[in-house]
Structures are given as structure tokens and as C-alpha cells.
Motif scaffolding. Structure first.
Motif, mmCIF file in Angstrom:
data_model
loop_
_atom_site.group_PDB
_atom_site.id
_atom_site.type_symbol
_atom_site.label_atom_id
_atom_site.label_comp_id
_atom_site.label_asym_id
_atom_site.label_seq_id
_atom_site.Cartn_x
_atom_site.Cartn_y
_atom_site.Cartn_z
ATOM 1 N N UNK A 170 -105.353 51.402 12.925
ATOM 2 C CA UNK A 170 -105.009 50.577 14.077
ATOM 3 C C UNK A 170 -104.226 49.349 13.632
ATOM 4 N N UNK A 171 -103.170 49.033 14.386
ATOM 5 C CA UNK A 171 -102.393 47.828 14.095
ATOM 6 C C UNK A 171 -103.041 46.622 14.791
ATOM 7 N N UNK A 172 -102.386 45.471 14.730
ATOM 8 C CA UNK A 172 -102.939 44.233 15.296
ATOM 9 C C UNK A 172 -103.174 44.344 16.804
ATOM 10 N N UNK A 173 -102.404 45.206 17.472
ATOM 11 C CA UNK A 173 -102.564 45.394 18.917
ATOM 12 C C UNK A 173 -103.606 46.464 19.248
ATOM 13 N N UNK A 174 -104.237 47.021 18.222
ATOM 14 C CA UNK A 174 -105.248 48.051 18.439
ATOM 15 C C UNK A 174 -104.685 49.439 18.676
ATOM 16 N N UNK A 175 -103.389 49.620 18.373
ATOM 17 C CA UNK A 175 -102.747 50.923 18.551
ATOM 18 C C UNK A 175 -102.658 51.651 17.214
ATOM 19 N N UNK A 176 -102.807 52.981 17.212
ATOM 20 C CA UNK A 176 -102.692 53.734 15.959
ATOM 21 C C UNK A 176 -101.282 53.640 15.382
ATOM 22 N N UNK A 177 -101.225 53.458 14.063
ATOM 23 C CA UNK A 177 -99.938 53.327 13.375
ATOM 24 C C UNK A 177 -100.002 54.110 12.067
ATOM 25 N N UNK A 178 -98.986 54.935 11.810
ATOM 26 C CA UNK A 178 -98.898 55.692 10.568
ATOM 27 C C UNK A 178 -98.420 54.743 9.473
ATOM 28 N N UNK A 179 -99.219 54.610 8.405
ATOM 29 C CA UNK A 179 -98.877 53.678 7.327
ATOM 30 C C UNK A 179 -98.724 54.374 5.977
ATOM 31 N N UNK A 180 -98.924 55.698 5.945
ATOM 32 C CA UNK A 180 -98.764 56.437 4.686
ATOM 33 C C UNK A 180 -98.538 57.911 4.989
ATOM 34 N N UNK A 181 -97.895 58.572 4.032
ATOM 35 C CA UNK A 181 -97.609 60.004 4.124
ATOM 36 C C UNK A 181 -97.953 60.650 2.790
#
Length: 152
Positions: free
Chosen positions: A57-68
């Protein structure tokens, strides 16, 4: 083995994956990634690899892809063994140092065991000295050199 942050990549991840792969030096069109992701979703057993993403989750509480991470499973005849190879792994530059890479490696170890692999291996650029040191610090051993020849 399950890590709630790691999942198979989906079509809507194409843009995030593209940006992460650029950090490794791969410039790929989003349309080509989207086509591959669609093929993976439509026929998941047609490939010998798995394209995985790490999402939080990002600062806005939304899922965010941060790695592959991409895993490939194959039989290696000369050693009569099965291998799990990490063909790509990247954590967003802004997210490094938080243990995400280690979680991905642990996931790869578990997936390799699930697939009856005797060895987990990966490749990295000779220029990525810090990554080589990291891999050695977590138990990987440098066992060979990889040579390549462009065919097209």
C-alpha cells in the motif's frame, strides 16, 4: 511460503513493470508487456516462467507494485537436476533497503522447492558489484560466467 505481498503479475501491472524493468536497463514497450501478460493470464501453463510482482500500500492506502521478479523452472540434463532460475529481479530504487528483495528471494526458494528444484540460481550484470555482494551475503556462490551472443 505464501507472502501476501507477492502475486502473479496481471495485465493492469504492465506500466509498473515497464518502469521497474527500465531500472534494470530494459526498455520495453508497454504494449509488448501487456501482450505477454495477457498470454500468461489466458494460458498460464504455456510458459516455463512466472512473472511475479511485489505489491504494498502506498501513502494513500492504494496497492502499488514496487518490485518484479521472474522465475524460470527447467530440467538441466548434465546434472540430472531441476533448476529454478531468477531471470529478473528489481526493487524500485526508492524502496530498496526495506527487505523486499530478501522476501522475493525467500519466495523463490520456496517456489523452487515446490517445483522439486535442487538449485536456485540467478544472473546479474558484471557491473552490479553491490548486487553481487548482496547475493553472496545471503548464501549464493559465484559458480560460473555467462557468455552471450546476439543472434538477431
Amino acid at each position: 511460503m505464501m507472502n501476501k505481498n507477492i502475486r502473479l503479475a496481471q495485465l493492469h501491472d504492465a506500466q509498473s513493470i515497464q518502469l521497474l524493468l527500465e531500472q534494470l536497463g530494459y526498455v520495453l514497450p508497454v504494449a509488448a508487456l501487456a501482450k505477454t501478460l495477457t498470454e500468461c493470464q489466458d494460458n498460464p501453463h504455456s510458459r516455463t516462467d512466472e512473472l511475479l510482482v511485489y505489491e504494498q500500500l502506498n501513502a494513500q492506502g492504494e496497492p502499488q507494485v514496487v518490485a518484479v521478479m521472474v522465475l524460470m523452472f527447467f530440467d538441466y540434463f548434465p546434472a540430472l537436476s531441476r533448476i529454478c532460475r531468477i531471470t529478473a529481479i528489481v526493487v524500485d530504487a526508492d524502496m530498496r533497503g526495506q527487505g523486499i528483495g530478501t522476501q522475493l528471494i525467500d519466495f523463490a526458494k520456496a517456489r523452487g522447492r515446490q517445483e522439486a528444484c535442487q538449485l536456485l540460481e540467478l544472473t546479474t550484470s558484471t557491473q552490479r558489484i553491490a548486487m553481487q555482494q548482496y547475493y553472496e551475503s545471503i548464501g549464493f556462490t559465484k559458480t560460473s560466467f555467462r557468455y552471450s551472443l546476439v543472434l538477431s
